[in-house]
Design an enzyme around this catalytic site. Structure first.
Site, mmCIF file in Angstrom:
data_model
loop_
_atom_site.group_PDB
_atom_site.id
_atom_site.type_symbol
_atom_site.label_atom_id
_atom_site.label_comp_id
_atom_site.label_asym_id
_atom_site.label_seq_id
_atom_site.Cartn_x
_atom_site.Cartn_y
_atom_site.Cartn_z
ATOM 1 N N GLY A 1 93.207 90.968 -18.668
ATOM 2 C CA GLY A 1 93.024 89.609 -19.176
ATOM 3 C C GLY A 1 91.534 89.315 -19.241
ATOM 4 O O GLY A 1 91.076 88.191 -19.083
ATOM 5 N N GLY B 1 88.618 85.843 -17.125
ATOM 6 C CA GLY B 1 88.333 87.282 -17.156
ATOM 7 C C GLY B 1 86.881 87.595 -17.464
ATOM 8 O O GLY B 1 86.269 88.457 -16.823
ATOM 9 N N ASP C 1 92.325 93.750 -22.239
ATOM 10 C CA ASP C 1 92.959 92.540 -22.766
ATOM 11 C C ASP C 1 93.633 92.924 -24.068
ATOM 12 O O ASP C 1 93.219 93.870 -24.726
ATOM 13 C CB ASP C 1 91.917 91.440 -23.016
ATOM 14 C CG ASP C 1 92.530 90.039 -23.077
ATOM 15 O OD1 ASP C 1 93.353 89.781 -23.980
ATOM 16 O OD2 ASP C 1 92.180 89.216 -22.216
ATOM 17 N N ILE D 1 96.060 86.431 -10.371
ATOM 18 C CA ILE D 1 95.369 85.166 -10.620
ATOM 19 C C ILE D 1 96.207 84.312 -11.571
ATOM 20 O O ILE D 1 96.148 83.090 -11.557
ATOM 21 C CB ILE D 1 93.982 85.449 -11.248
ATOM 22 C CG1 ILE D 1 93.119 86.263 -10.281
ATOM 23 C CG2 ILE D 1 93.275 84.161 -11.665
ATOM 24 C CD1 ILE D 1 92.015 87.059 -10.963
ATOM 25 N N THR D 2 97.006 84.980 -12.399
ATOM 26 C CA THR D 2 97.794 84.308 -13.439
ATOM 27 C C THR D 2 98.763 83.295 -12.828
ATOM 28 O O THR D 2 99.579 83.647 -11.974
ATOM 29 C CB THR D 2 98.587 85.358 -14.249
ATOM 30 O OG1 THR D 2 97.670 86.333 -14.746
ATOM 31 C CG2 THR D 2 99.338 84.722 -15.400
ATOM 32 N N ASN D 3 98.664 82.052 -13.290
ATOM 33 C CA ASN D 3 99.543 80.998 -12.779
ATOM 34 C C ASN D 3 100.903 81.007 -13.469
ATOM 35 O O ASN D 3 101.012 81.503 -14.578
ATOM 36 C CB ASN D 3 98.869 79.634 -12.989
ATOM 37 C CG ASN D 3 97.916 79.315 -11.849
ATOM 38 O OD1 ASN D 3 98.253 79.533 -10.691
ATOM 39 N ND2 ASN D 3 96.735 78.809 -12.174
ATOM 40 N N HIS E 1 99.879 77.954 -4.034
ATOM 41 C CA HIS E 1 98.728 77.730 -4.916
ATOM 42 C C HIS E 1 99.055 76.744 -6.033
ATOM 43 O O HIS E 1 98.623 76.909 -7.154
ATOM 44 C CB HIS E 1 98.246 79.078 -5.482
ATOM 45 C CG HIS E 1 97.012 78.981 -6.343
ATOM 46 N ND1 HIS E 1 95.837 78.439 -5.899
ATOM 47 C CD2 HIS E 1 96.790 79.350 -7.630
ATOM 48 C CE1 HIS E 1 94.933 78.487 -6.876
ATOM 49 N NE2 HIS E 1 95.491 79.029 -7.941
#
EC number: 1.1.1.37
Length: 312
Positions: free
Chosen positions: A7, A13, A34, A117-119, A177
């Site tokens: 990403g 990123g 990516d 890290i991706t929500n 988170h």
């Protein structure tokens, strides 16, 4: 030491890649991946920075070339929040992206430490765990939800409120988170005390800080630069620990003993194999204990959503 950023063409990123190019130990390798065709160009751009970190960029559907031989993989791929969305609204798009990338990790670098890290992190980490488990390569000491942004925000806001240097404040943050699952342990900061009202207001500000940025950017994005910094701090701590440095402690969202929920953010001693020790969350104030009890239903529901996405 090889670090892969998946990403890498996005806002987080690119910021993360810039920080890693500048701060990884000499002799490290950094690979960027990516789906966007610009990614090899981002690597060329960064390659002009005079540090002894080799960098390569890859684009397209296949992340394998970027993942080969990786020791640490940081995943920031996915769509960002827009005004009016919360992190869980991202689930529908980002769940599939994380599943796909983690399947490639399971095949290509199954022993790597993986930072998600991706929500929504509460859910995407559960997805990653189930994918790795299905592939027979899951190690709960090597999968992390990166919650460091909650810690650096807490440090900043506490320092502002109490007239301290931000570099002298370190706030442990436990739970998850997003929203109410983010619980800064303000009672555990040495030499700083809060009234009940201050603690309640500050906790709320930390929980809603992401929304503060989304609204301030007026539809133009979410927290990318501070998140890039947070992810770099976590990634660099992990690299130092993997290389044998002792006493590296960071909070992150990991699978533990299930005392509170299957996945839970807490202080971790990092070592050569990822998590060396899950440290106790210590003694909580009455407000913190109440907040912890009140969030667990939400946190468990978020986790269940991720498990069901893979297993149903």
């Amino acid at each position: 030491m090889k670090v892969a950023v998946l990403g890498a063409a996005g806002g987080i990123g690119q910021a993360l890649a810039l920080l890693l190019k500048n701060q990884l130990p000499s002799g490290s390798e950094l690979s960027l991946y990516d789906i966007a065709p610009v990614t090899p160009g981002v690597a060329v751009d960064l390659s002009h920075i005079p540090t002894a970190v080799k960098i390569k960029g890859f684009s397209g559907e296949d992340a394998t070339p970027a993942l080969e031989g990786a020791d640490v993989v940081l995943i920031s791929a996915g769509v960002a929040r827009k005004p009016g969305m919360d992190r869980s609204d991202l689930f529908n798009v980002n769940a599939g992206i994380v599943k796909n990338l983690v399947q490639q990790i399971a095949k290509t670098c199954p022993k790597a430490c993986v930072g998600i890290i991706t929500n929504p992190v509460n859910t995407t980490v559960a997805i990653a765990a189930e994918v790795l488990k299905k592939a027979g390569v899951y190690d709960k000491n090597k999968l992390f939800g990166v919650t460091t942004l909650d810690i650096i925000r807490s440090n900043t806001f506490v320092a502002e409120l109490k007239g301290k240097l931000p570099t002298e404040v370190e706030v442990p943050v436990i739970g998850g988170h997003s929203g109410v699952t983010i619980l800064p342990l303000l009672s555990q900061i040495p030499g700083v005390s809060f009234t009940e009202q201050e603690a309640a207001e500050l906790t709320k500000r930390i929980q809603n800080a992401g929304t503060e940025v989304v609204e301030a950017k007026a539809g133009g994005g979410s927290a990318t630069l501070s998140m890039g910094q947070a992810a770099a701090r976590f990634g660099l701590s992990l690299v130092r620990a993997l290389q044998g440095e002792k006493g590296v402690v960071e909070c992150a969202y990991v699978e533990g003993d299930g005392q509170y929920a299957r996945f839970f953010s807490q202080p971790l001693l990092l070592g050569k194999n990822g998590v060396e020790e899950r440290k106790s969350i210590g003694t909580l104030s009455a407000f913190e204990q109440h907040s912890l009890d009140a969030m667990l239903y939400t946190l468990k529901k978020d986790i269940q959503l991720g498990e069901d996405f893979i297993n149903k």
